[in-house]
Design a protein around this motif. Structure first.
Motif, mmCIF file in Angstrom:
data_model
loop_
_atom_site.group_PDB
_atom_site.id
_atom_site.type_symbol
_atom_site.label_atom_id
_atom_site.label_comp_id
_atom_site.label_asym_id
_atom_site.label_seq_id
_atom_site.Cartn_x
_atom_site.Cartn_y
_atom_site.Cartn_z
ATOM 1 N N LYS A 92 -6.360 4.260 5.023
ATOM 2 C CA LYS A 92 -6.356 5.255 3.940
ATOM 3 C C LYS A 92 -6.427 6.661 4.446
ATOM 4 C CE LYS A 92 -11.251 5.410 3.052
ATOM 5 N NZ LYS A 92 -12.295 5.562 2.128
ATOM 6 N N TRP A 112 -9.577 -5.469 1.984
ATOM 7 C CA TRP A 112 -10.337 -4.226 1.820
ATOM 8 C C TRP A 112 -10.532 -3.535 3.171
ATOM 9 C CZ3 TRP A 112 -11.635 -1.217 -2.132
ATOM 10 C CH2 TRP A 112 -12.556 -0.207 -1.902
ATOM 11 N N LYS A 163 0.182 4.024 -2.901
ATOM 12 C CA LYS A 163 -0.803 5.044 -2.546
ATOM 13 C C LYS A 163 -0.593 6.386 -3.245
ATOM 14 C CE LYS A 163 1.412 6.758 1.638
ATOM 15 N NZ LYS A 163 1.258 6.954 3.061
ATOM 16 N N GLU A 220 -1.880 7.855 -7.646
ATOM 17 C CA GLU A 220 -3.173 8.395 -8.078
ATOM 18 C C GLU A 220 -4.129 7.296 -8.537
ATOM 19 O OE1 GLU A 220 -2.973 11.807 -10.637
ATOM 20 O OE2 GLU A 220 -1.173 12.550 -9.631
ATOM 21 N N GLN A 221 -4.082 6.175 -7.857
ATOM 22 C CA GLN A 221 -5.003 5.089 -8.137
ATOM 23 C C GLN A 221 -6.098 5.099 -7.083
ATOM 24 O OE1 GLN A 221 -2.904 1.388 -8.533
ATOM 25 N NE2 GLN A 221 -1.283 2.320 -9.713
ATOM 26 N N THR A 222 -7.252 4.587 -7.466
ATOM 27 C CA THR A 222 -8.345 4.496 -6.504
ATOM 28 C C THR A 222 -8.046 3.388 -5.503
ATOM 29 O OG1 THR A 222 -9.608 2.858 -7.755
ATOM 30 C CG2 THR A 222 -9.994 5.195 -8.300
ATOM 31 N N LEU A 223 -8.750 3.415 -4.395
ATOM 32 C CA LEU A 223 -8.582 2.362 -3.396
ATOM 33 C C LEU A 223 -8.943 1.007 -3.994
ATOM 34 C CD1 LEU A 223 -7.755 1.808 -0.493
ATOM 35 C CD2 LEU A 223 -10.149 2.078 0.162
ATOM 36 N N GLY A 224 -9.943 0.985 -4.858
ATOM 37 C CA GLY A 224 -10.339 -0.263 -5.509
ATOM 38 C C GLY A 224 -9.232 -0.829 -6.386
ATOM 39 N N GLU A 225 -8.548 0.050 -7.110
ATOM 40 C CA GLU A 225 -7.441 -0.397 -7.959
ATOM 41 C C GLU A 225 -6.273 -0.902 -7.113
ATOM 42 O OE1 GLU A 225 -8.037 2.547 -11.799
ATOM 43 O OE2 GLU A 225 -7.040 3.324 -10.024
ATOM 44 N N HIS A 236 -6.473 -2.111 -4.115
ATOM 45 C CA HIS A 236 -6.951 -3.368 -3.522
ATOM 46 C C HIS A 236 -6.736 -4.526 -4.486
ATOM 47 C CE1 HIS A 236 -10.320 -6.284 -3.060
ATOM 48 N NE2 HIS A 236 -9.874 -6.302 -1.815
ATOM 49 N N TYR A 281 0.831 -1.204 0.000
ATOM 50 C CA TYR A 281 0.000 0.000 0.000
ATOM 51 C C TYR A 281 0.869 1.259 0.000
ATOM 52 C CZ TYR A 281 -3.226 3.608 1.471
ATOM 53 O OH TYR A 281 -3.964 4.777 1.540
ATOM 54 N N GLU A 289 -9.122 0.140 4.239
ATOM 55 C CA GLU A 289 -10.011 1.223 4.664
ATOM 56 C C GLU A 289 -9.596 1.831 5.992
ATOM 57 O OE1 GLU A 289 -14.087 -0.309 4.337
ATOM 58 O OE2 GLU A 289 -14.294 1.169 2.713
#
Length: 68
Positions: free
Chosen positions: A68, A61, A19, A22-27, A29, A15, A65
């Protein structure tokens, strides 16, 4: 399925490296779950119906969370 401390550390290290991309948390993950499977950080060889994968994915996940 609970994550071990070693697994959590591996996930947190991944992570930290991802982090700022500039990727989403979903990406992030998805990348981390794939990494854990590829590097055999988690063994899902007995997972015949996908339940263990789903449970592991949810644990990752939830951990992401919280940080983040």
């Amino acid at each position: 399925m609970k994550l071990t401390e070693e697994q959590k550390n591996q996930i947190l290290n991944q992570y930290e490296g991802l982090k700022n991309d500039e990727q989403t948390l979903g990406e992030i993950h998805e990348i981390i779950v794939d990494f854990c499977l590829d590097e055999e950080i988690i063994d899902l060889s007995d997972d015949e119906d996908g339940d263990l994968y789903e449970e592991f994915s949810n644990e990752v996940w939830d951990l992401l969370e919280t940080i983040k």
